[in-house]
Each structure stands twice: as structure tokens, then as C-alpha cells.
Design a protein around this motif. Structure first.
Motif, short mmCIF file in Angstrom:
data_model
loop_
_atom_site.label_atom_id
_atom_site.label_comp_id
_atom_site.label_asym_id
_atom_site.label_seq_id
_atom_site.Cartn_x
_atom_site.Cartn_y
_atom_site.Cartn_z
N UNK A 30 0.84 -1.20 0.00
CA UNK A 30 0.00 0.00 0.00
C UNK A 30 0.87 1.25 0.00
N UNK A 31 1.93 1.23 0.80
CA UNK A 31 2.80 2.41 0.91
C UNK A 31 3.84 2.46 -0.20
N UNK A 32 4.04 1.37 -0.91
CA UNK A 32 4.98 1.36 -2.04
C UNK A 32 4.27 1.81 -3.30
N UNK A 33 3.15 1.13 -3.63
CA UNK A 33 2.45 1.39 -4.90
C UNK A 33 1.09 0.70 -4.86
N UNK A 34 0.05 1.47 -5.06
CA UNK A 34 -1.30 0.90 -5.05
C UNK A 34 -1.50 -0.09 -6.20
N UNK A 35 -0.82 0.13 -7.31
CA UNK A 35 -0.96 -0.79 -8.44
C UNK A 35 -0.33 -2.15 -8.10
N UNK A 36 0.84 -2.11 -7.47
CA UNK A 36 1.49 -3.36 -7.04
C UNK A 36 0.59 -4.09 -6.04
N UNK A 37 -0.01 -3.35 -5.13
CA UNK A 37 -0.95 -3.94 -4.18
C UNK A 37 -2.12 -4.57 -4.92
N UNK A 38 -2.66 -3.88 -5.90
CA UNK A 38 -3.79 -4.40 -6.67
C UNK A 38 -3.41 -5.72 -7.35
N UNK A 39 -2.23 -5.76 -7.98
CA UNK A 39 -1.77 -7.01 -8.61
C UNK A 39 -1.70 -8.13 -7.58
N UNK A 40 -1.15 -7.82 -6.42
CA UNK A 40 -1.04 -8.82 -5.36
C UNK A 40 -2.43 -9.31 -4.93
N UNK A 41 -3.36 -8.38 -4.76
CA UNK A 41 -4.71 -8.75 -4.34
C UNK A 41 -5.43 -9.58 -5.39
N UNK A 42 -5.02 -9.44 -6.65
CA UNK A 42 -5.61 -10.22 -7.75
C UNK A 42 -4.80 -11.49 -8.02
N UNK A 43 -3.91 -11.83 -7.09
CA UNK A 43 -3.08 -13.04 -7.16
C UNK A 43 -2.12 -13.07 -8.34
N UNK A 44 -1.69 -11.92 -8.81
CA UNK A 44 -0.63 -11.84 -9.81
C UNK A 44 0.66 -11.61 -9.05
N UNK A 45 1.49 -12.63 -8.98
CA UNK A 45 2.71 -12.51 -8.20
C UNK A 45 3.92 -12.82 -9.06
N UNK A 46 4.74 -11.82 -9.30
CA UNK A 46 5.96 -11.99 -10.07
C UNK A 46 7.20 -11.84 -9.20
N UNK A 47 7.01 -11.66 -7.92
CA UNK A 47 8.12 -11.41 -7.02
C UNK A 47 9.11 -12.58 -6.95
N UNK A 48 8.63 -13.80 -7.14
CA UNK A 48 9.52 -14.96 -7.03
C UNK A 48 10.61 -14.95 -8.08
N UNK A 49 10.38 -14.30 -9.21
CA UNK A 49 11.40 -14.23 -10.26
C UNK A 49 12.27 -12.98 -10.16
N UNK A 50 12.00 -12.12 -9.21
CA UNK A 50 12.72 -10.86 -9.08
C UNK A 50 14.10 -11.07 -8.44
N UNK A 51 15.12 -10.53 -9.07
CA UNK A 51 16.48 -10.62 -8.53
C UNK A 51 16.58 -9.89 -7.19
N UNK A 52 15.95 -8.73 -7.09
CA UNK A 52 15.99 -7.97 -5.83
C UNK A 52 15.35 -8.75 -4.69
N UNK A 53 14.24 -9.43 -4.96
CA UNK A 53 13.58 -10.23 -3.92
C UNK A 53 14.49 -11.38 -3.52
N UNK A 54 15.15 -11.99 -4.50
CA UNK A 54 16.08 -13.08 -4.22
C UNK A 54 17.23 -12.64 -3.33
N UNK A 55 17.75 -11.45 -3.58
CA UNK A 55 18.84 -10.91 -2.75
C UNK A 55 18.33 -10.68 -1.32
N UNK A 56 17.13 -10.16 -1.21
CA UNK A 56 16.55 -9.94 0.11
C UNK A 56 16.35 -11.24 0.88
N UNK A 57 15.91 -12.29 0.20
CA UNK A 57 15.73 -13.59 0.85
C UNK A 57 17.07 -14.17 1.29
N UNK A 58 18.09 -14.03 0.46
CA UNK A 58 19.42 -14.50 0.82
C UNK A 58 19.94 -13.75 2.04
#
Length: 162
Positions: free
Chosen positions: A11-39
């Protein structure tokens, strides 16, 4: 609707990203930045009891003596969203009768910490945010692009700009 800490963060990052998430569109698993954060999460604070999920609503990186919540972040690029996510964690636990003194956002790569507390004004803002998250979820069409410098690193960049 169960509103998760991640939803508050989006919500505080981007309402559009939130909307995608709420509609079950999730691309975060392929994101390099998310991978670095998980590591980073997996390799820091290894002595702590980590990844505490409460009601599948909030996921706390670790807790000290049930008084101080900790959340691990890679950078301060979206610090405000992380602060509000932490405030929501404190708010949520408070509603369950668990009083938390404060939260800490840990930036291990920067060797810094940000202390977070929840005020009465924050509680009012969170209650409004929860209503607005539900409203965003009911929309048929995605909100407008935010055209921010953070967009280029977002997993949804191609959905928004291509």
C-alpha cells in the motif's frame, strides 16, 4: 479479507502493485531484488528464532523477549513502507492482546537500525489504510502508475510500462 503485513507494505509502495497482489498476480519470485533480500534474510541473525507467522497475517523476522519485533530489510529505498509495515505488526499484535514495546527495522548491509513505535495517530492512520486496501481490492481496474524511480526495479515493471 485478511490484510497481511505485505499488503500494508505494498500500500505504501504502490497501489498498483498492491492491486496485482490482491488479484493473485505474483511476479516477485522471479525478481532478482527479492532473491537478494531472501538470501540476506537467510544469512543474517542466524542465532535468532526467525520467521514467526501469526495467523498467516503477519510474518515477523524475529522477536526479542516478546517485547521488540525485528524486520530485516536490504536497503532504505522504501523505508516508509517498512516503517508502516512494522507499525501494522505492532497494531495487529496489540489487537490480539500482545503488547509490544517497539519495532526495529534492521539493515544489516548498512549496519543500521531504525526504531519504530506506534502512536495513537498511527492507529487511526492504519485503520484508514485497512479500509483503503479493501477498496483497492474491489476495483475492477488497476490503479494508475506511480512513475517513481523505484518502478525500474519492480517485478511488475513490464506490466505497468510495456
Amino acid at each position: 479479507m485478511k490484510i497481511t503485513g505485505l499488503m500494508v507494505y505494498y500500500y505504501f509502495v504502490c497501489h498498483k502493485k498492491l492491486w496485482y497482489h490482491l488479484k493473485n498476480l505474483n511476479l516477485e519470485n522471479e525478481s532478482e531484488n527479492v532473491g537478494i533480500g531472501k538470501l540476506l534474510d537467510e544469512t543474517t541473525y542466524s542465532k535468532e528464532n526467525k520467521h514467526i507467522s501469526i495467523d498467516n497475517v503477519i510474518n515477523i523476522d524475529f522477536i526479542k523477549r516478546w517485547e521488540i519485533l525485528h524486520d530485516i530489510k536490504k536497503s532504505k529505498s522504501i523505508e516508509e513502507a517498512g516503517i508502516w509495515q512494522m507499525k501494522y505488526y505492532i497494531y495487529y499484535l496489540e489487537k490480539k492482546g500482545i503488547l509490544i514495546k517497539k519495532g526495529m527495522i534492521d539493515y544489516p548491509l548498512l549496519k543500521q537500525r531504525k526504531e519504530v513505535e506506534l502512536s495513537d495517530d498511527d492507529r487511526k492512520i492504519i485503520e484508514q489504510v485497512l479500509v483503503e486496501i479493501e477498496e483497492i481490492g474491489k476495483k475492477e481496474k488497476a490503479p494508475d502508475n506511480i512513475n517513481s524511480k523505484i518502478c525500474k526495479k519492480c517485478a511488475f515493471y513490464e506490466f505497468c510500462y510495456c
